[in-house]
Each structure stands twice: as structure tokens, then as C-alpha cells.
Motif scaffolding. Structure first.
Motif, PDB file in Angstrom:
ATOM      1  N   SER A  96       4.108 -19.428   5.580  1.00 18.14           N
ATOM      2  CA  SER A  96       3.585 -19.124   6.901  1.00 18.14           C
ATOM      3  C   SER A  96       4.647 -18.442   7.732  1.00 18.14           C
ATOM      4  O   SER A  96       5.736 -18.961   7.897  1.00 18.14           O
ATOM      5  N   LEU A  98      -2.550 -13.324  -2.900  1.00 18.37           N
ATOM      6  CA  LEU A  98      -2.837 -12.246  -3.831  1.00 18.37           C
ATOM      7  C   LEU A  98      -2.939 -12.735  -5.262  1.00 18.37           C
ATOM      8  O   LEU A  98      -2.881 -11.955  -6.191  1.00 18.37           O
ATOM      9  N   TRP A 126      -2.969  -6.631  -6.677  1.00 21.45           N
ATOM     10  CA  TRP A 126      -1.816  -6.462  -5.787  1.00 21.45           C
ATOM     11  C   TRP A 126      -0.777  -7.549  -6.002  1.00 21.45           C
ATOM     12  O   TRP A 126       0.399  -7.345  -5.734  1.00 21.45           O
ATOM     13  N   ASP A 160      -0.525  11.964   2.774  1.00 20.94           N
ATOM     14  CA  ASP A 160       0.240  10.852   3.338  1.00 20.94           C
ATOM     15  C   ASP A 160      -0.679   9.782   3.876  1.00 20.94           C
ATOM     16  O   ASP A 160      -0.503   8.601   3.639  1.00 20.94           O
ATOM     17  N   TYR A 161      -1.692  10.238   4.600  1.00 18.32           N
ATOM     18  CA  TYR A 161      -2.575   9.292   5.260  1.00 18.32           C
ATOM     19  C   TYR A 161      -3.305   8.433   4.242  1.00 18.32           C
ATOM     20  O   TYR A 161      -3.473   7.245   4.418  1.00 18.32           O
ATOM     21  N   ILE A 174      -2.378   7.576   1.339  1.00 19.09           N
ATOM     22  CA  ILE A 174      -1.500   6.565   0.761  1.00 19.09           C
ATOM     23  C   ILE A 174      -1.393   5.381   1.690  1.00 19.09           C
ATOM     24  O   ILE A 174      -1.518   4.232   1.310  1.00 19.09           O
ATOM     25  N   MET A 203      -4.451   3.278   1.667  1.00 18.81           N
ATOM     26  CA  MET A 203      -4.598   2.496   0.446  1.00 18.81           C
ATOM     27  C   MET A 203      -3.761   1.240   0.508  1.00 18.81           C
ATOM     28  O   MET A 203      -4.179   0.164   0.166  1.00 18.81           O
ATOM     29  N   SER A 238      -5.183  -3.038   1.121  1.00 18.72           N
ATOM     30  CA  SER A 238      -4.974  -4.002   0.060  1.00 18.72           C
ATOM     31  C   SER A 238      -4.384  -5.278   0.579  1.00 18.72           C
ATOM     32  O   SER A 238      -3.717  -5.980  -0.144  1.00 18.72           O
ATOM     33  N   SER A 239      -4.611  -5.582   1.855  1.00 26.26           N
ATOM     34  CA  SER A 239      -3.947  -6.771   2.390  1.00 26.26           C
ATOM     35  C   SER A 239      -4.422  -8.032   1.722  1.00 26.26           C
ATOM     36  O   SER A 239      -4.006  -9.110   2.039  1.00 26.26           O
ATOM     37  N   GLY A 240      -5.320  -7.875   0.763  1.00 29.48           N
ATOM     38  CA  GLY A 240      -5.625  -9.017  -0.075  1.00 29.48           C
ATOM     39  C   GLY A 240      -6.709  -9.909   0.469  1.00 29.48           C
ATOM     40  O   GLY A 240      -7.112  -9.827   1.616  1.00 29.48           O
ATOM     41  N   THR A 241      -7.182 -10.740  -0.407  1.00 33.75           N
ATOM     42  CA  THR A 241      -8.243 -11.655   0.017  1.00 33.75           C
ATOM     43  C   THR A 241      -7.628 -12.900   0.619  1.00 33.75           C
ATOM     44  O   THR A 241      -6.624 -13.405   0.135  1.00 33.75           O
ATOM     45  N   HIS A 242      -8.235 -13.369   1.644  1.00 30.84           N
ATOM     46  CA  HIS A 242      -7.766 -14.620   2.228  1.00 30.84           C
ATOM     47  C   HIS A 242      -8.636 -15.742   1.700  1.00 30.84           C
ATOM     48  O   HIS A 242      -9.847 -15.608   1.620  1.00 30.84           O
ATOM     49  N   THR A 255       0.156 -24.769   7.672  1.00 32.29           N
ATOM     50  CA  THR A 255      -0.178 -23.995   8.859  1.00 32.29           C
ATOM     51  C   THR A 255       0.385 -24.642  10.104  1.00 32.29           C
ATOM     52  O   THR A 255       0.949 -23.992  10.964  1.00 32.29           O
ATOM     53  N   ARG A 282      -1.150 -24.729  -4.487  1.00 35.62           N
ATOM     54  CA  ARG A 282      -2.433 -24.041  -4.584  1.00 35.62           C
ATOM     55  C   ARG A 282      -3.565 -25.046  -4.769  1.00 35.62           C
ATOM     56  O   ARG A 282      -3.376 -26.081  -5.387  1.00 35.62           O
TER      57      ARG A 282
END
Lengths: 303, 317, 521
Positions: free
Chosen positions: A150, A159, A164, C9-10, C12, C15, C19-23, C40, C141
Motif C-alpha cells: 500500500s 497483476l 503485465w 508516442d501517444y 505507447i 498502452m 494496463s494498470s491491471g485488474t483490481h 489497507t 493473497r
């Protein structure tokens, strides 16, 4: 150099060699080439022999297999979706290559052609990253990339089981060598060429992408190949960052190691799977050959 | 849409044009260092932090309390050897010390591999029919997964599976079970490393050769230089920087050898430095493992320093 | 201005941003503070926590540890409400390949149909699996919900509460069954400090497999002498092997895995125990107390064991061979074998006797292989139990093997997971995996059941399996066993490779193990 020094057969060979140096070079060339190819291929031949040998005849295999089981290649693909694993590997490798070449080009250009203080230490810092075995990054990186950390109240992205999750560690591991190679090649382009382009109205960054990179094609392609292959054969991070199923982006090496159980290792299956896995790489390299050509031939600068 | 993006973005590019050299340089390298800062430097700092703590084998977390450089001291002095699966550096048993074995493998492999790689690069640079296929073939050893590289040679030298072990043993080259003998296995590992690294260094050198201006050769030809002279006076100097880079990464990679050892002879027969790190991590001794990793990095750093110094000298002369 | 370049450039940038990924979606559950919530909450104090804390969660000290995992499980958590839920089970390809059959078996055993089990398989080298679990559990996890685990993990995962203590969730009935109907060695191997961290899924029983036909051809009578449940002595065993080998002209006699990894902690250890010896005195000392227990490697039984091996390997020419013991029955190549290579020659019909885990029986005994010509017998012995130097040793003995099911303490689906575990540790399920895979049930009583009697191949050997499962020993389960077994393996291997004398090897092993004991106490 007196010709009477050597006598007999040896003498004749030496005399021939001295007078026909081109032929000697030619001979040396062919001998060298054939040797390299044989040495390279021999373990693969062995792998092939292993792959087609049926399960229970692995004991005391000869150089030539007694029984061919060519069906093993089909069996391997039917047991596990090898093509899916291969696809994952290719995709992840391609993304990594794109990210690395892009970031690396920016840095390579800077290190190779722009004058600014602190180049040396920065390059050294890059190199230092590669001094560490992958496992040294593992625990913190895993936490970072799987949402266990965090920062200022927000959890980092999770990820795990995404491409990724592997692209980022691979990028990190591949950037040092990419930058070093690109720096070397970018710095070798004569200034004149770049200035000419600038005069015609290209932006600074434009010069990079439209002039420098194409002219350093051998270097860029080489770096791309190195990164691609590096990712394709890597196992460690790809092992940790997915749970192993092809839907979750597990890579080729997983597909092969599926045949390795706790007590039994089905060597022939693993061999067959490996051989299948080589095909994309071979195709890639054949295609990339186009671009590893002699650059800077006449038509470049005439001064 | 294109228009809008262009409009939004062009002032940025104008700005970039106007930056002076220094700032431009920093701007270009910023993305890389930002990415690496998060993905590489941060983890390394944490790992270093681990290495300054004590291992806690029975508590809730593997990392115990702060002990400063004690881990390092213990590893270097040999006090930690009892709990390590092979000593880091033991003067009394040099060949089972991870440090010495790794240095040996690297030294021999780099020396032989570079020369052979150079040879291969030169050969593959000539134009001949089927060249692209030859190049593809010779690149294969390096491009296959590391586990497979190890497995191939494991199977090649396994007495009950391979017909080659006996003749080799009869010739006196290897013992009858090479994979359990430390000496033989070390030689085998060196062979594997050379076999798989030659394409890597050849590839880099080939790219270097391809960048040499063809005109130079034409001029030399006209001036009557022999092939050998051309090689010595044109090719070699021109590829020096590339060769240098290639050798650095070759060395670094060989010093970190692990996968092929694990897949063939096993870490107990050929203890390498990374073997030691991995095994120690597995035992949940994160602190000790981190310390070994850092010590490995220091050793590699020293070696690279030597390279850099020698290269500078060669360049200057 | 060149426009193309701007878009390049843009693109890239876009992209990379996308890709900030799944939460992971946050399921709130009524259970005690989950590790994630703890993270948290603590994370609010900023990055500094990440740097200062242990695994980035700030839960480094004892207090954090308790609160973040394990902890108190309330009874509401255990009530499965009947909702549709999927639990993730991380397991070996062996099980993953027949996932559908197993799921059906679980439903047949009473698992509510609203619970779906997702099998995720992974690489199954024991070390690799430990690495993976290490990562998953140490970072908290929430999936997989439960996993296939090995007792080798107990000393590493249990003290850190990285596996759930099952005494809190399994209920009286199950816990009783575990105490009474299961192989005690197997159950105990997952106990730590009063808690139980895994329930047996199947037990692996090493035995000696042999070619009945070849042995009979050499004039012996396995049936008549009841080899199936009456162990031979090592002398007799060697004699039989040699005679059959000579008669049939096979390449090898007795094959077993003798590389460094196996010799100290598995095959060599077994042999030592059948000679009445042990590394740490009585079997009650296996797990500890570390530093306070005797180290008994440097003793006559160990030397004897090594000499027996050397006789087997090199015959009477070896200077440390035992007079009167038939030798030369094991090829020196064995010193490089792990389990898989050790099976090659027997598989090809070129060996008489072979030591292996129970899966090998299913393989060798199948119709395509040796069928009824395959015989199985318990481990031979050197010294009987009553005459053994240490309690728990002597007589026929085999090393414990097998796998357990453990629950991830961070799971968000505890109730459903417990239901799944209960179903997968039912008799019905045990018998199904026995039928499908030859994986032997951890409850000795099940060998006598009707279903077991009908299993192909394995049913011919139930008596031996049952007998041996009552004569198994567990290796030490503590944090120092790893380096210790490494040291022992190294010394024993050097001795068997004729590089050291047995006395030197045991003395060296003794001193190294003592050193490790002291360092850690």
C-alpha cells in the motif's frame, strides 16, 4: 622463407597453403561453418531422438532410435494446450520488446548522442541492476505487483495472472542490456546525418525515430531479438507470477514442465514439447534476418 | 480527433525543442529511471534491508531483528558455512566453495566462448547460400528455455540413457558417471554455457560488423591489404565497443548461472553463487540469502570494474 | 512537423496506461480482520510503512502477525449458506488432469452442488511448489483457497501461520477420525505446536517391487514364503536378487535412487532405520527439541548400513564390504539416479528388485508392463524392532510420503472451502483417487473395503500396502532438517562413491549435524 625447409607431404601442403591462401581461407570457412552447425545441432538431434522414443524404451537408447513414435508430437499437444502457452509466451515477449525498445531508445539516444553530466554514473547504475540474480528482486517485487503493498493508502495493482505481471519484471531485467546495445549503436551514427534531417524540419525526438533508429537497424533488431529470446526462455518470474494455467498467461516453459511430475519425468514428452516450442523462435529469426544487413552502405554520407 | 491530439501535444514538442542539452538528456532518460526506480531499485533496497536483519526461523515472519552487517561477516568468515548448503568461500575446500566454482566457470567460459563467438560471427558474416538458415540454426542453443538446455545435457550424460557416456569414460575424458563427479560436472556446465552463449555473443558481434562502413574494406582491398590485415586493422577496432558490451553481459550472465546447473548436475554437485542464494531462500533464511545476493553483486561489480579499466587502457593505447 | 511520430508516442503511452491491471474486487466477509484490510488500514500511514515493515504490511511484530491471519474463527464463518461460490484449489497436474472425475466424486461424497471447485494446476517439482506457495502465502493473497501441500512445508509455513489451523474448522467428527482411523504418522506430520495444518489427501508408501517370474525361475518361492507380508532380511534379499539376476542375465539386480538428494534423507535413511538406527536417537526426537537431543549418526548401525550399500554396489572387492553379504547387485550408476532414472532399467525388464513409491506399482503392474509377474514386498530389514538400538526403529520400515490438503488462511470463502475439504477427505473420495490414480488412501482400513478390492492392478497388493503403511516413519519436521539432510547426503554419497571410508563419513556427518544443531538452538 625457403621452400626447401619443408619436405614430403607436409611440405607440399604448406606450399599449397602459402600459395593459395584464398583456398585455405575457403576451406577454413567451410570447416568452421560445418563444425559450428554440427555442434549446435547435435544436442537437438539427441532431443529429437529422445522425443520419438516410446516411453518404455528410454533405457539404453542408442544413437539412432529403434522405434519411431512420431505421434508423440500430437500427444503432447493434445495433453496440454501447448499452442496456448506458446501464444502467451510470444505475446508477453512482444510487449516486453516494444516497451524495452521504446524506453531504451530514448535513453540510448541520450547516452549516445546527448551531452549531459552524470552519464557515467547513470550507466553504471543501470549495469548494477544486472548484477543481481532474479531472486534478489523477488519478494518485494511480488508484493508490489500483486497488490500486497500500500502506497499512501491505495493498494498497488494486482497483476497476478495477467501478462503485465510478467512484462514488468522482464522489462526491468532487459532494460540494462537493451540500453547498452542501443547506446553503442546510436552513438555510431555520424552527426552529419542527423543534422541534415533536423535542417529539414524534424523535431529532436523525430530525429530519433526517423533517422537514428532506421540507420541503426542492426543494433535495434539485435536488441529486440535479445530481449525477445530472453523473455521467451525465462522461467523464474513467469513461474511466480501466474498460477500455471494457460488462461492465466502461463508461458511455454510451464507447458513443458507439465510433463514433469513429482516422481516421473516424461522426458520424451518434454523433449517433444521443447522442439515444438522452438518453431516460433526459428521463424522469428529467419524473418529478422532481413534487417541485420549491412548498413551505412554508399548512399549514406558522401564526404 | 487527430487534430485535437496534435494541438494538445505540439506545445509540448515545441518546449522540448527549446530545452538545452542537459535538460533534454535528463528528460530522455527519465522514463527509464522512473520505471527502474519502482521495479528495480525499490526491490533492491528492500532486499538490502532484509540482509541487515536476522533470520527468524520460528517466529511469525522470516525477518527478525536488526543485526547490521553480521550476516555478511558470518558468510565471509565461514561461520555461516554450517547452515549453507555449500560454503561461500572456504580456503580448505576451494572447489566446493560457491565463489571459486562460479569464478572458474565464468573465466573459462567467457574466454573460450568469446573467441568461438567471434569466429562464428565472422563466418556467418560472409555471404553464402543458405546463410539465413545457418544463422537461424546456430542461434537455437541460446534461444531455448534454460530448463531444456540443462535437461538436454543431463540426458546426454546420464549413464543409463545415453550411449555416449561409456566411450567417453573409456577414453578417459570423463568418469563413468560424470554428473555425480564435481570436476566432470563443472566441465560439463562450462561446456553448456559456452554452447549456449556463443550465439548470443556472435549475434552482438554480427550486428557490430554489419555496421562497419563497407567502403573501408573496399579501400583496404584496393590498397592491397590481406584478409587478415583487414580483420586486424578494420574489423577488430570497429567492433571493440560492441565486443566489450557483449563480454560484459556474458560475464555477468555466467556469474549468475543457476538454471542449467539445477536441471543437470544439481546444485549439490556444482555449487554456484545463485544456487546458494536460491537454496538459502528456500530454507526461509531470507536475510542470509539477501546478503549472499548482495555479496554476489559486489563480486560481479569488481570484475566489471576490471573490465572497464582494461578497456579504457586498451582504448587509450 | 511529422505527424505520424506524435501518434506513435501517444499510442505507447496509452498502452502503458491502460494496463494498470485488474483490481481485486473487495468481498467483505464477516470474518476477523483479513490481512488485506489490515494492509489497507496500516497503509494509510504511507510508503514509510512499506519500507519499515516486514512484508510491506507493517505486520512485522508479533501483534501484527496474530491479527492478520489465523486468529479467531467464529462459528458464523463456518456456516455455509448455500450460495453459489467457486473455490480455487491449487494442485498437481496429476489431479488436475482428472478434475472432472474428482469433482463428481466430491459431489457424490456430499459436496453441495452450489460449490464449484476450480482446479488450478501447476508445476509439481516439490521445491518449485514450495517456492510458489512461499510467495503466495507470504504476501497474503486470498487465492488459492486451498492447496495440495507436503509435510516438508510444515516447519516453514506453520509457525508463520501461513496455513490455517484446521483444528478450529474441521469439527469433532473429523478430528476424531483423524486421531483414530488415519495413519498416525501421516496426520502428525502436519501438526505443529498443537495445531493441525493439513489433512491427508493420499499417502505414499514405498515398497520393494520385484519380478516374481524371474525370482521363481531362480528357484525361490515368494508365494509360499509369504513375502507379501513377511519382510525378508537384507542378507536373504541380496541372495535372492543375485541369484535371479544371474539366472535371467539382467543388467541390474537391485535398483534404487541413490543420488545425493535421496541417499541421506530417503533411501539411505530407510535402510538405516531398518537396521535399527536413526539420526537423532529414538523416533520421538525426530522433531526436536533442537540442540537438546542426541545426534546418533556416528554409530555402528550407520557404518553397517553404509557398508551394506558398498557391498551392494561393488561386491566383495570393496575394502569395506561385509563378509557373507552377497554383493554387486546394484550398479554404481545408481549414485546419479533420482527416482525417475532409477526406474528405467526395471521398466525395461533389466532389473530384479526395485525400491519405489506406490505409484510405481500401478505402472509396473499394468497389463502392458509386467501384470501379474510384478510382485510387491515390504522393505527388508537388518535388525528387528525388539533388538533395534532406538525406539521406533528396526524391523521393516519405509519413509513417509504423500500429500495433504491445507487451507489458505487469507481465503475469503472459508465455509465453502471447509465443505470442499470435507468432501475431498471422505472415504468416497479417497477410494476414487485410488481407483483412478493408484494414490493410496491414508486410512489403512480402506484397504479392506470392497471398492479397494476391485481396483485394477493395485488390488493384488493391498495386503503389502496396508502392512507397510503401518510401518512407516516420518522424517524430522523442523527448520534445521534441510541443511542437515544436505550434509548427511553429501557425506554418505562421498562414502558410497568410494571417496571416504564409512567411519570417516559418519564422523563428518555427525560433526556437521551437531554444528547445525548448536547454531540453531
Amino acid at each position: 622463407m625457403s621452400e626447401q625447409q619443408y619436405s614430403g607431404l607436409t611440405g607440399r601442403i604448406v606450399k599449397y597453403a602459402i600459395h593459395n591462401s584464398t583456398d585455405v581461407y575457403r576451406l577454413g570457412f567451410w570447416v568452421g561453418l560445418v563444425s559450428f552447425i554440427m555442434i549446435t545441432l547435435f544436442p537437438f538431434y539427441w532431443l529429437l531422438v529422445l522425443a520419438v522414443t516410446p516411453d518404455n524404451q528410454l533405457y539404453q537408447m542408442g544413437i539412432v532410435p529403434d522405434n519411431f513414435n512420431v505421434g508423440v508430437f500430437l500427444t503432447v499437444v493434445q495433453e496440454y494446450p501447448l499452442h496456448h502457452y506458446i501464444f502467451n509466451s510470444i505475446l508477453i515477449a512482444t510487449i516486453t520488446v516494444i516497451v524495452c525498445i521504446t524506453l531504451g531508445s530514448l535513453a540510448g539516444y541520450a547516452f549516445g548522442r546527448v551531452d549531459f553530466p552524470g552519464k557515467g554514473p547513470l550507466l553504471l547504475l543501470l549495469l548494477v541492476i544486472s548484477y543481481f540474480p532474479g531472486i534478489a528482486f523477488l519478494i518485494p517485487l511480488f508484493e508490489l505487483l500483486t497488490g500486497s503493498l500500500s502506497i499512501l493508502g491505495t493498494p498497488t495493482p494486482d497483476l497476478y495472472n495477467t501478462p503485465w505481471g510478467m512484462v514488468f519484471p522482464f522489462t526491468m531485467l532487459s532494460l540494462p542490456i537493451t540500453i547498452f546495445i542501443l547506446t553503442t549503436f546510436y552513438s555510431q551514427i555520424p552527426d552529419g546525418l542527423e543534422d541534415a534531417a533536423r535542417v529539414e524540419g524534424t523535431t529532436r525526438l523525430g530525429a530519433l525515430f526517423r533517422v537514428i533508429m532506421p540507420l541503426s537497424a542492426p543494433g535495434v533488431v539485435t536488441a529486440a531479438i535479445i530481449v525477445f529470446i530472453g523473455v521467451y526462455r525465462e522461467f523464474f518470474f513467469s513461474f511466480i507470477m501466474t498460477d500455471g494455467s494457460p488462461e492465466n498467461w502461463a508461458v511455454l516453459v510451464y507447458g513443458i514442465l507439465n510433463f514433469q511430475q513429482q516422481h516421473t519425468q516424461m522426458y520424451n514428452m518434454m523433449a517433444a514439447a521443447s522442439l515444438i516450442g522452438i518453431i516460433p523462435i526459428a521463424v522469428l529469426v529467419i524473418l529478422a534476418q532481413e534487417h541485420i544487413v549491412r548498413g551505412l552502405t554508399a548512399g549514406g554520407l558522401k564526404e | 480527433m487527430r487534430q485535437k491530439v496534435q494541438q494538445a501535444v505540439s506545445p509540448v514538442f515545441l518546449k522540448i525543442e527549446q530545452l538545452d542539452e542537459d535538460k533534454y538528456g535528463y528528460l530522455l532518460v527519465a522514463p527509464v529511471f522512473l520505471v527502474l526506480g519502482v521495479l528495480a531499485f525499490y526491490p533492491l533496497v528492500r532486499t538490502f534491508y532484509f540482509s541487515l536483519q536476522d533470520d527468524d526461523l520460528t517466529g511469525v515472519h522470516p525477518i527478525g531483528e536488526f543485526v547490521g552487517i553480521e550476516n555478511y561477516v558470518q558468510i565471509l568468515s565461514g561461520d555461516a558455512n554450517a547452515i549453507l548448503t555449500s560454503p561461500f568461500f572456504d580456503l580448505q575446500a576451494p572447489f566446493s566453495s560457491a565463489l571459486i566454482v562460479t569464478l572458474l566457470i565464468t573465466g573459462v567460459s567467457v574466454a573460450i566462448g568469446t573467441i568461438l563467438g567471434l569466429g562464428m560471427a565472422i563466418i556467418l558474416n560472409k555471404e553464402f547460400k543458405g546463410r539465413r538458415y545457418a544463422r537461424t540454426i546456430v542461434i537455437l542453443p541460446w534461444s531455448i528455455p534454460i530448463v531444456i538446455q540443462g535437461m538436454m545435457f543431463f540426458l546426454l550424460f546420464q549413464p543409463s540413457l545415453s550411449p555416449f557416456v561409456e566411450p567417453l569414460a573409456n577414453l578417459g575424458i570423463f568418469s563413468s558417471n560424470p554428473l555425480i563427479s564435481s570436476q566432470d560436472s563443472t566441465i560439463i556446465i562450462i561446456l553448456i554455457d559456452i554452447w549456449r552463449k556463443i550465439p548470443f555473443i556472435a549475434l552482438i558481434i554480427m550486428a557490430g560488423i554489419a555496421s562497419i562502413d563497407q567502403n573501408l574494406y573496399d579501400v583496404a582491398e584496393v590498397a592491397g591489404a590481406t584478409k587478415w590485415q583487414q580483420f586486424r586493422l578494420i574489423t577488430l577496432p570497429q567492433i571493440k565497443p560492441v565486443l566489450f558490451i557483449g563480454m560484459i553481459f556474458y560475464t555477468i550472465s555466467s556469474m549468475k548461472i543457476y538454471g542449467i546447473v539445477e536441471a543437470s548436475a544439481g546444485c549439490s554437485t556444482v555449487p554456484t553463487l545463485t544456487c546458494l542464494v536460491v537454496q538459502t531462500f528456500r530454507q526461509q533464511r531470507w536475510a542470509t540469502a539477501s546478503a549472499i545476493a548482495f555479496l554476489t553483486a559486489v563480486v560481479i561489480g569488481v570484475i566489471i570494474m576490471v573490465y572497464v579499466v582494461r578497456f579504457r587502457e586498451a582504448d587509450a593505447s | 512537423m511529422n505527424n505520424n511520430f506524435i501518434y506513435y508516442d501517444y499510442d505507447i503511452q496509452r498502452m502503458v496506461r491502460d494496463s494498470s491491471g485488474t483490481h481485486t474486487s473487495s468481498h467483505s466477509s464477516a470474518r476477523a480482520l483479513s490481512r488485506r484490510q489490515f494492509v489497507t488500514a496500516v497503509g494509510a500511514s504511507g510508503l514509510a510503512v512499506g519500507l519499515a515493515g516486514c512484508s510491506g504490511t507493517g505486520g512485522g511484530d508479533g501483534g501484527g502477525g496474530d491479527g492478520s491471519s489465523g486468529g479467531e474463527v467464529s462459528t458464523d464463518d463456518l456456516e455455509y449458506g448455500g450460495e453459489d461460490v467457486t473455490v480455487e484449489y491449487s494442485t498437481a497436474p496429476l489431479f488436475g488432469n482428472i478434475a472432472d472425475t474428482l469433482k463428481q466424486a466430491a459431489y457424490d461424497a456430499g459436496l453441495p452442488e452450489s460449490i464449484d471447485i476450480e482446479f488450478s494446476t501447476t508445476v509439481w517439482g516439490a521445491d518449485d511448489l514450495q517456492d510458489r506457495y512461499n510467495q503466495i502465502l507470504s504476501s497474503g493473497r486470498t487465492t488459492p483457497d486451498f492447496m495440495l501441500t507436503n509435510f516438508a512445508y510444515t516447519p516453514f509455513f506453520a509457525p508463520r501461520e501461513w496455513l490455517l489451523d484446521l483444528t478450529q474448522v474441521l469439527g469433532e467428527e473429523k478430528l476424531n477420525a483423524l486421531e483414530n482411523d488415519y495413519s498416525q504418522v501421516m496426520v502428525d506430520s502436519m501438526r505443529w505446536d498443537g495445531g493441525l495444518y493439513g489433512v491427508p489427501q493420499f499417502i505414499d508408501i514405498p515398497t520393494i517391487q520385484y519380478r516374481k517370474d524371474l525370482v521363481e525361475a531362480a528357484g525361490y518361492d515368494p508365494e509360499g514364503e509369504n513375502w507379501a507380508t513377511e519382510p525378508l532380511t537384507w542378507e536373504y534379499f541380496a541372495e535372492v536378487t543375485k541369484a535371479a539376476q544371474e539366472e535371467a542375465g539382467t543388467d541390474h539386480g537391485y535398483t534404487t535412487a541413490m543420488n545425493q538428494r535421496n541417499i541421506g534423507s530417503i533411501t539411505g535413511y530407510e535402510h538405516l532405520v531398518t537396521n535399527g538406527g536413526n539420526y537423532f536417537g529414538d523416533m520421538t526426537n525426530q522433531n526436536g527439541p533442537i540442540g537438546d537431543r542426541p545426534v546418533t549418526i556416528d554409530e555402528e548401525q550407520t557404518v553397517q548400513t553404509l557398508r551394506q550399500f558398498r557391498t551392494f554396489l561393488y561386491g566383495s572387492d570393496d575394502e569395506y564390504a561385509i563378509e557373507g553379504l552377497t554383493g554387486g547387485i546394484t550398479p554404481p550408476n545408481a549414485l546419479g539416479w533420482d527416482t525417475s532414472p532409477s526406474m528405467e532399467s526395471f521398466n525395461a525388464g533389466e532389473a530384479i528388485t526395485h525400491r519405489n513409491w506406490s505409484f510405481a506399482i500401478a505402472e509396473y503392474g499394468s497389463e502392458e508392463n509386467f501384470g501379474e509377474d510384478l510382485g510387491v514386498m515390504p522393505y527388508p530389514y537388518g535388525v528387528s524392532e525388539s533388538e533395534a538400538a532406538y525406539e521406533g526403529a528396526g524391523g521393516t520400515n519405509a519413509k513417509l510420503g504423500g500429500w495433504h490438503l491445507s487451507i489458505n488462511p487469507n481465503t475469503e470463502k472459508l465455509a465453502a472451502t471447509v465443505e470442499a475439504i470435507k468432501a475431498m477427505t471422505s472415504d468416497e473420495f479417497y477410494l476414487t483417487i485410488f481407483e483412478e490414480l493408484g494414490s493410496t488412501p491414508p486410512k489403512p482400513g480402506l484397504f479392506e473395503s470392497d471398492r479397494a478390492q476391485e481396483v485394477d492392478v493395485m488390488s493384488r497388493y493391498l495386503d503389502t500396502l496396508q502392512f507397510q503403511s503401518q510401518n512407516q516413519f516420518a522424517p524430522p519436521i523442523n527448520a534445521v532438517w534441510d541443511p542437515q539432510k544436505s550434509a548427511i547426503g553429501q557425506e554418505f554419497h562421498a562414502c558410497l562413491n568410494q571417496q571416504k571410508s564409512p567411519e570417516e563419513a559418519v564422523a563428518a556427518a555427525q560433526s556437521q549435524v551437531e554444528q547445525i544443531e548448536e547454531q540453531e538452538s
